[in-house]
Design a protein around this motif. Structure first.
Motif, PDB file in Angstrom:
ATOM      1  N   ARG A  16       4.352  -8.891   2.433  1.00 41.80           N
ATOM      2  CA  ARG A  16       4.438  -8.977   0.982  1.00 41.80           C
ATOM      3  C   ARG A  16       3.316  -9.829   0.392  1.00 41.80           C
ATOM      4  O   ARG A  16       2.925 -10.833   0.984  1.00 41.80           O
ATOM      5  CB  ARG A  16       5.801  -9.516   0.532  1.00 41.80           C
ATOM      6  N   THR A  71      12.340  -5.135 -15.077  1.00 37.72           N
ATOM      7  CA  THR A  71      11.492  -6.325 -15.217  1.00 37.72           C
ATOM      8  C   THR A  71      10.048  -5.980 -14.882  1.00 37.72           C
ATOM      9  O   THR A  71       9.716  -5.715 -13.721  1.00 37.72           O
ATOM     10  CB  THR A  71      11.981  -7.425 -14.247  1.00 37.72           C
ATOM     11  N   GLU A 116       2.727 -11.276  -3.163  1.00 35.41           N
ATOM     12  CA  GLU A 116       2.807 -12.441  -4.056  1.00 35.41           C
ATOM     13  C   GLU A 116       3.509 -13.626  -3.393  1.00 35.41           C
ATOM     14  O   GLU A 116       3.047 -14.764  -3.467  1.00 35.41           O
ATOM     15  CB  GLU A 116       3.501 -12.043  -5.369  1.00 35.41           C
ATOM     16  N   ARG A 169      -1.023   1.155  -9.593  1.00 38.49           N
ATOM     17  CA  ARG A 169      -0.818   1.317  -8.156  1.00 38.49           C
ATOM     18  C   ARG A 169      -0.795   2.808  -7.811  1.00 38.49           C
ATOM     19  O   ARG A 169      -0.368   3.641  -8.614  1.00 38.49           O
ATOM     20  CB  ARG A 169       0.527   0.706  -7.723  1.00 38.49           C
ATOM     21  N   ILE A 173       2.376  -0.090 -13.996  1.00 36.40           N
ATOM     22  CA  ILE A 173       3.779  -0.477 -13.779  1.00 36.40           C
ATOM     23  C   ILE A 173       4.607  -0.159 -15.032  1.00 36.40           C
ATOM     24  O   ILE A 173       5.762   0.258 -14.936  1.00 36.40           O
ATOM     25  CB  ILE A 173       3.876  -1.971 -13.392  1.00 36.40           C
ATOM     26  N   GLY A 178      11.252  -7.481  -1.620  1.00 33.89           N
ATOM     27  CA  GLY A 178      11.405  -6.086  -2.022  1.00 33.89           C
ATOM     28  C   GLY A 178      10.166  -5.578  -2.750  1.00 33.89           C
ATOM     29  O   GLY A 178       9.255  -6.343  -3.063  1.00 33.89           O
ATOM     30  N   ASN A 212       1.001   1.357  -1.719  1.00 36.80           N
ATOM     31  CA  ASN A 212       2.352   1.207  -2.301  1.00 36.80           C
ATOM     32  C   ASN A 212       3.360   2.290  -1.909  1.00 36.80           C
ATOM     33  O   ASN A 212       3.557   3.273  -2.612  1.00 36.80           O
ATOM     34  CB  ASN A 212       2.236   1.085  -3.823  1.00 36.80           C
ATOM     35  N   THR A 228      13.240  -1.899  -6.628  1.00 37.34           N
ATOM     36  CA  THR A 228      13.723  -2.890  -7.598  1.00 37.34           C
ATOM     37  C   THR A 228      14.110  -2.192  -8.904  1.00 37.34           C
ATOM     38  O   THR A 228      15.213  -2.388  -9.427  1.00 37.34           O
ATOM     39  CB  THR A 228      12.619  -3.942  -7.870  1.00 37.34           C
ATOM     40  N   PHE A 229      13.224  -1.348  -9.407  1.00 38.89           N
ATOM     41  CA  PHE A 229      13.507  -0.628 -10.658  1.00 38.89           C
ATOM     42  C   PHE A 229      14.699   0.326 -10.472  1.00 38.89           C
ATOM     43  O   PHE A 229      15.537   0.458 -11.363  1.00 38.89           O
ATOM     44  CB  PHE A 229      12.285   0.170 -11.113  1.00 38.89           C
ATOM     45  N   VAL A 259       8.549  -2.657  -5.857  1.00 39.77           N
ATOM     46  CA  VAL A 259       8.891  -2.404  -7.253  1.00 39.77           C
ATOM     47  C   VAL A 259       9.720  -1.136  -7.478  1.00 39.77           C
ATOM     48  O   VAL A 259      10.599  -1.126  -8.343  1.00 39.77           O
ATOM     49  CB  VAL A 259       7.616  -2.438  -8.139  1.00 39.77           C
ATOM     50  N   ASN A 273      -1.577 -11.154  -7.891  1.00 37.00           N
ATOM     51  CA  ASN A 273      -1.468  -9.762  -8.336  1.00 37.00           C
ATOM     52  C   ASN A 273      -2.854  -9.153  -8.553  1.00 37.00           C
ATOM     53  O   ASN A 273      -3.754  -9.830  -9.033  1.00 37.00           O
ATOM     54  CB  ASN A 273      -0.699  -9.766  -9.664  1.00 37.00           C
ATOM     55  N   ARG A 274      -3.015  -7.889  -8.232  1.00 39.19           N
ATOM     56  CA  ARG A 274      -4.292  -7.217  -8.501  1.00 39.19           C
ATOM     57  C   ARG A 274      -4.085  -6.188  -9.608  1.00 39.19           C
ATOM     58  O   ARG A 274      -2.982  -5.682  -9.780  1.00 39.19           O
ATOM     59  CB  ARG A 274      -4.841  -6.587  -7.219  1.00 39.19           C
ATOM     60  N   GLN A 306      -1.370  -3.184 -14.782  1.00 34.83           N
ATOM     61  CA  GLN A 306      -1.858  -3.111 -13.397  1.00 34.83           C
ATOM     62  C   GLN A 306      -1.391  -1.780 -12.804  1.00 34.83           C
ATOM     63  O   GLN A 306      -0.265  -1.354 -13.027  1.00 34.83           O
ATOM     64  CB  GLN A 306      -1.378  -4.314 -12.559  1.00 34.83           C
TER      65      GLN A 306
END
Ligand code: UDP
Length: 286
Positions: A78, A191, A80, A200, A234, A174, A161, A179-180, A176, A254-255, A198
């Motif tokens: 992971r 969130t 971040e 992906r 995102i 986790g 990703n 999560t979503f 994204v 974060n990129r 950004q």
């Protein structure tokens, strides 16, 4: 089966590793998984795989066999949160991967390394943006050097990703899409970490596995990008789910985006066949 191989998958109880094990067993190979169960899970075990529990730095203790092919996927993965635990990242990705490379040097076979596309992020700056990204980028150099120093066959892949069934649940480790998905199904707001623009290249795990199998069979050298060329921000992804969106502060490490080059994987006959919009439609049915 004439071309049956003994294949070692490090991280075989993880999200991507477990899908790879399923495929390799179905293809008739003998498959051993080495996993430390840090983010891997016994719920991901698939029939027919020989599971060993342990750290990759102790690989020789756990794997007395001599594999024909090693898929090295078992690393801290992971971005971040890696900024908060560099010692753990070092232990798993530097000490652990050194163990795998030493095993490879002594016993031979082909090594397929799961590199990280973070090294192509933000025009190449991505490689230094987090302990995770740096360990993964520097490991690609070490894999290439071991290959040259000791005359060993290797291939390096870069995933973009990855989403799909068994994606890790929404906690600090986790990702994204899952999560979503969970937020959406619970009726909670999605969130989005600022700025939300950004981008992906979200890639279905089945496409990743197809790429890994092709590279395992015929890939030589570096630069096997495996990713969907369509990039979404995102915020766009959150809108595909629908529902309320709340913005969260920007996160370190974060990129904003990444180059993607899949030419070498395509030359092996690969293409991305799934798309994120279909997956979101399918998993959002309550
Ligand atoms: N992200 C987000 N909301 C979340 C989780 C992640 O906006 O609840 C963002 C995260 O900051 C990053 C992107 O989604 O910009 C992809 O994050 P993920 O952890 O899935 O993968 P990464 O690209 O960091 O490897």
């Amino acid at each position: 089966m004439a071309d049956q191989k003994l294949i070692l998958v490090t991280g075989g109880a993880g999200f991507i590793g477990s899908h790879l094990c399923t495929r390799l067993v179905a293809d008739g190979h003998r498959v051993i998984s080495l996993d430390n169960y840090f983010t891997g899970s016994r719920e991901n075990h698939v029939p027919g795989v020989d599971y060993r529990e342990g750290h990759t730095k102790n690989i020789e203790k756990h794997i007395p066999e001599t594999p024909d092919l090693i898929y090295h996927l078992g690393e801290y993965s992971r971005v971040e949160i890696s900024l908060k635990e560099p010692a753990l990242v070092w232990d798993l990705n530097k000490d652990g991967t050194f163990g795998v490379l030493e095993f490879w040097r002594k016993y031979g076979g082909k090594l397929v390394y799961a590199g990280s596309s973070t090294k192509f992020g933000d025009g190449g700056l991505g490689r230094n943006q987090s302990p995770y990204a740096w360990t993964k980028a520097s490991n690609t150099e070490l894999v290439k050097n071991y290959s040259a120093w000791y005359g060993l066959p290797h291939a390096i892949t870069y995933f973009y990703n990855v989403y799909g069934p068994r994606e890790r649940p929404a906690n600090e480790y986790g990702t994204v899409i899952e999560t979503f998905r969970r937020q959406f199904l619970k009726g909670e707001p999605l969130t989005v970490n600022a700025p939300g623009t950004q981008k992906r290249n979200f890639t279905h795990v089945d496409d990743i596995i197809e790429g890994l199998v092709l590279v395992g069979a015929g890939g030589i050298g570096d630069d096997f990008g495996i990713g969907d060329e369509r990039a979404y921000s995102i915020l766009e992804v959150a809108q595909m789910f629908g529902g309320e969106i709340i913005m969260k502060p920007a996160t370190a490490g974060n990129r904003m985006g990444s180059d993607i080059d899949t030419a070498k994987t395509r030359a092996l006959g690969w293409s991305s066949k799934r798309n994120l919009a279909d997956y979101i439609k399918q998993v959002c049915k309550k």
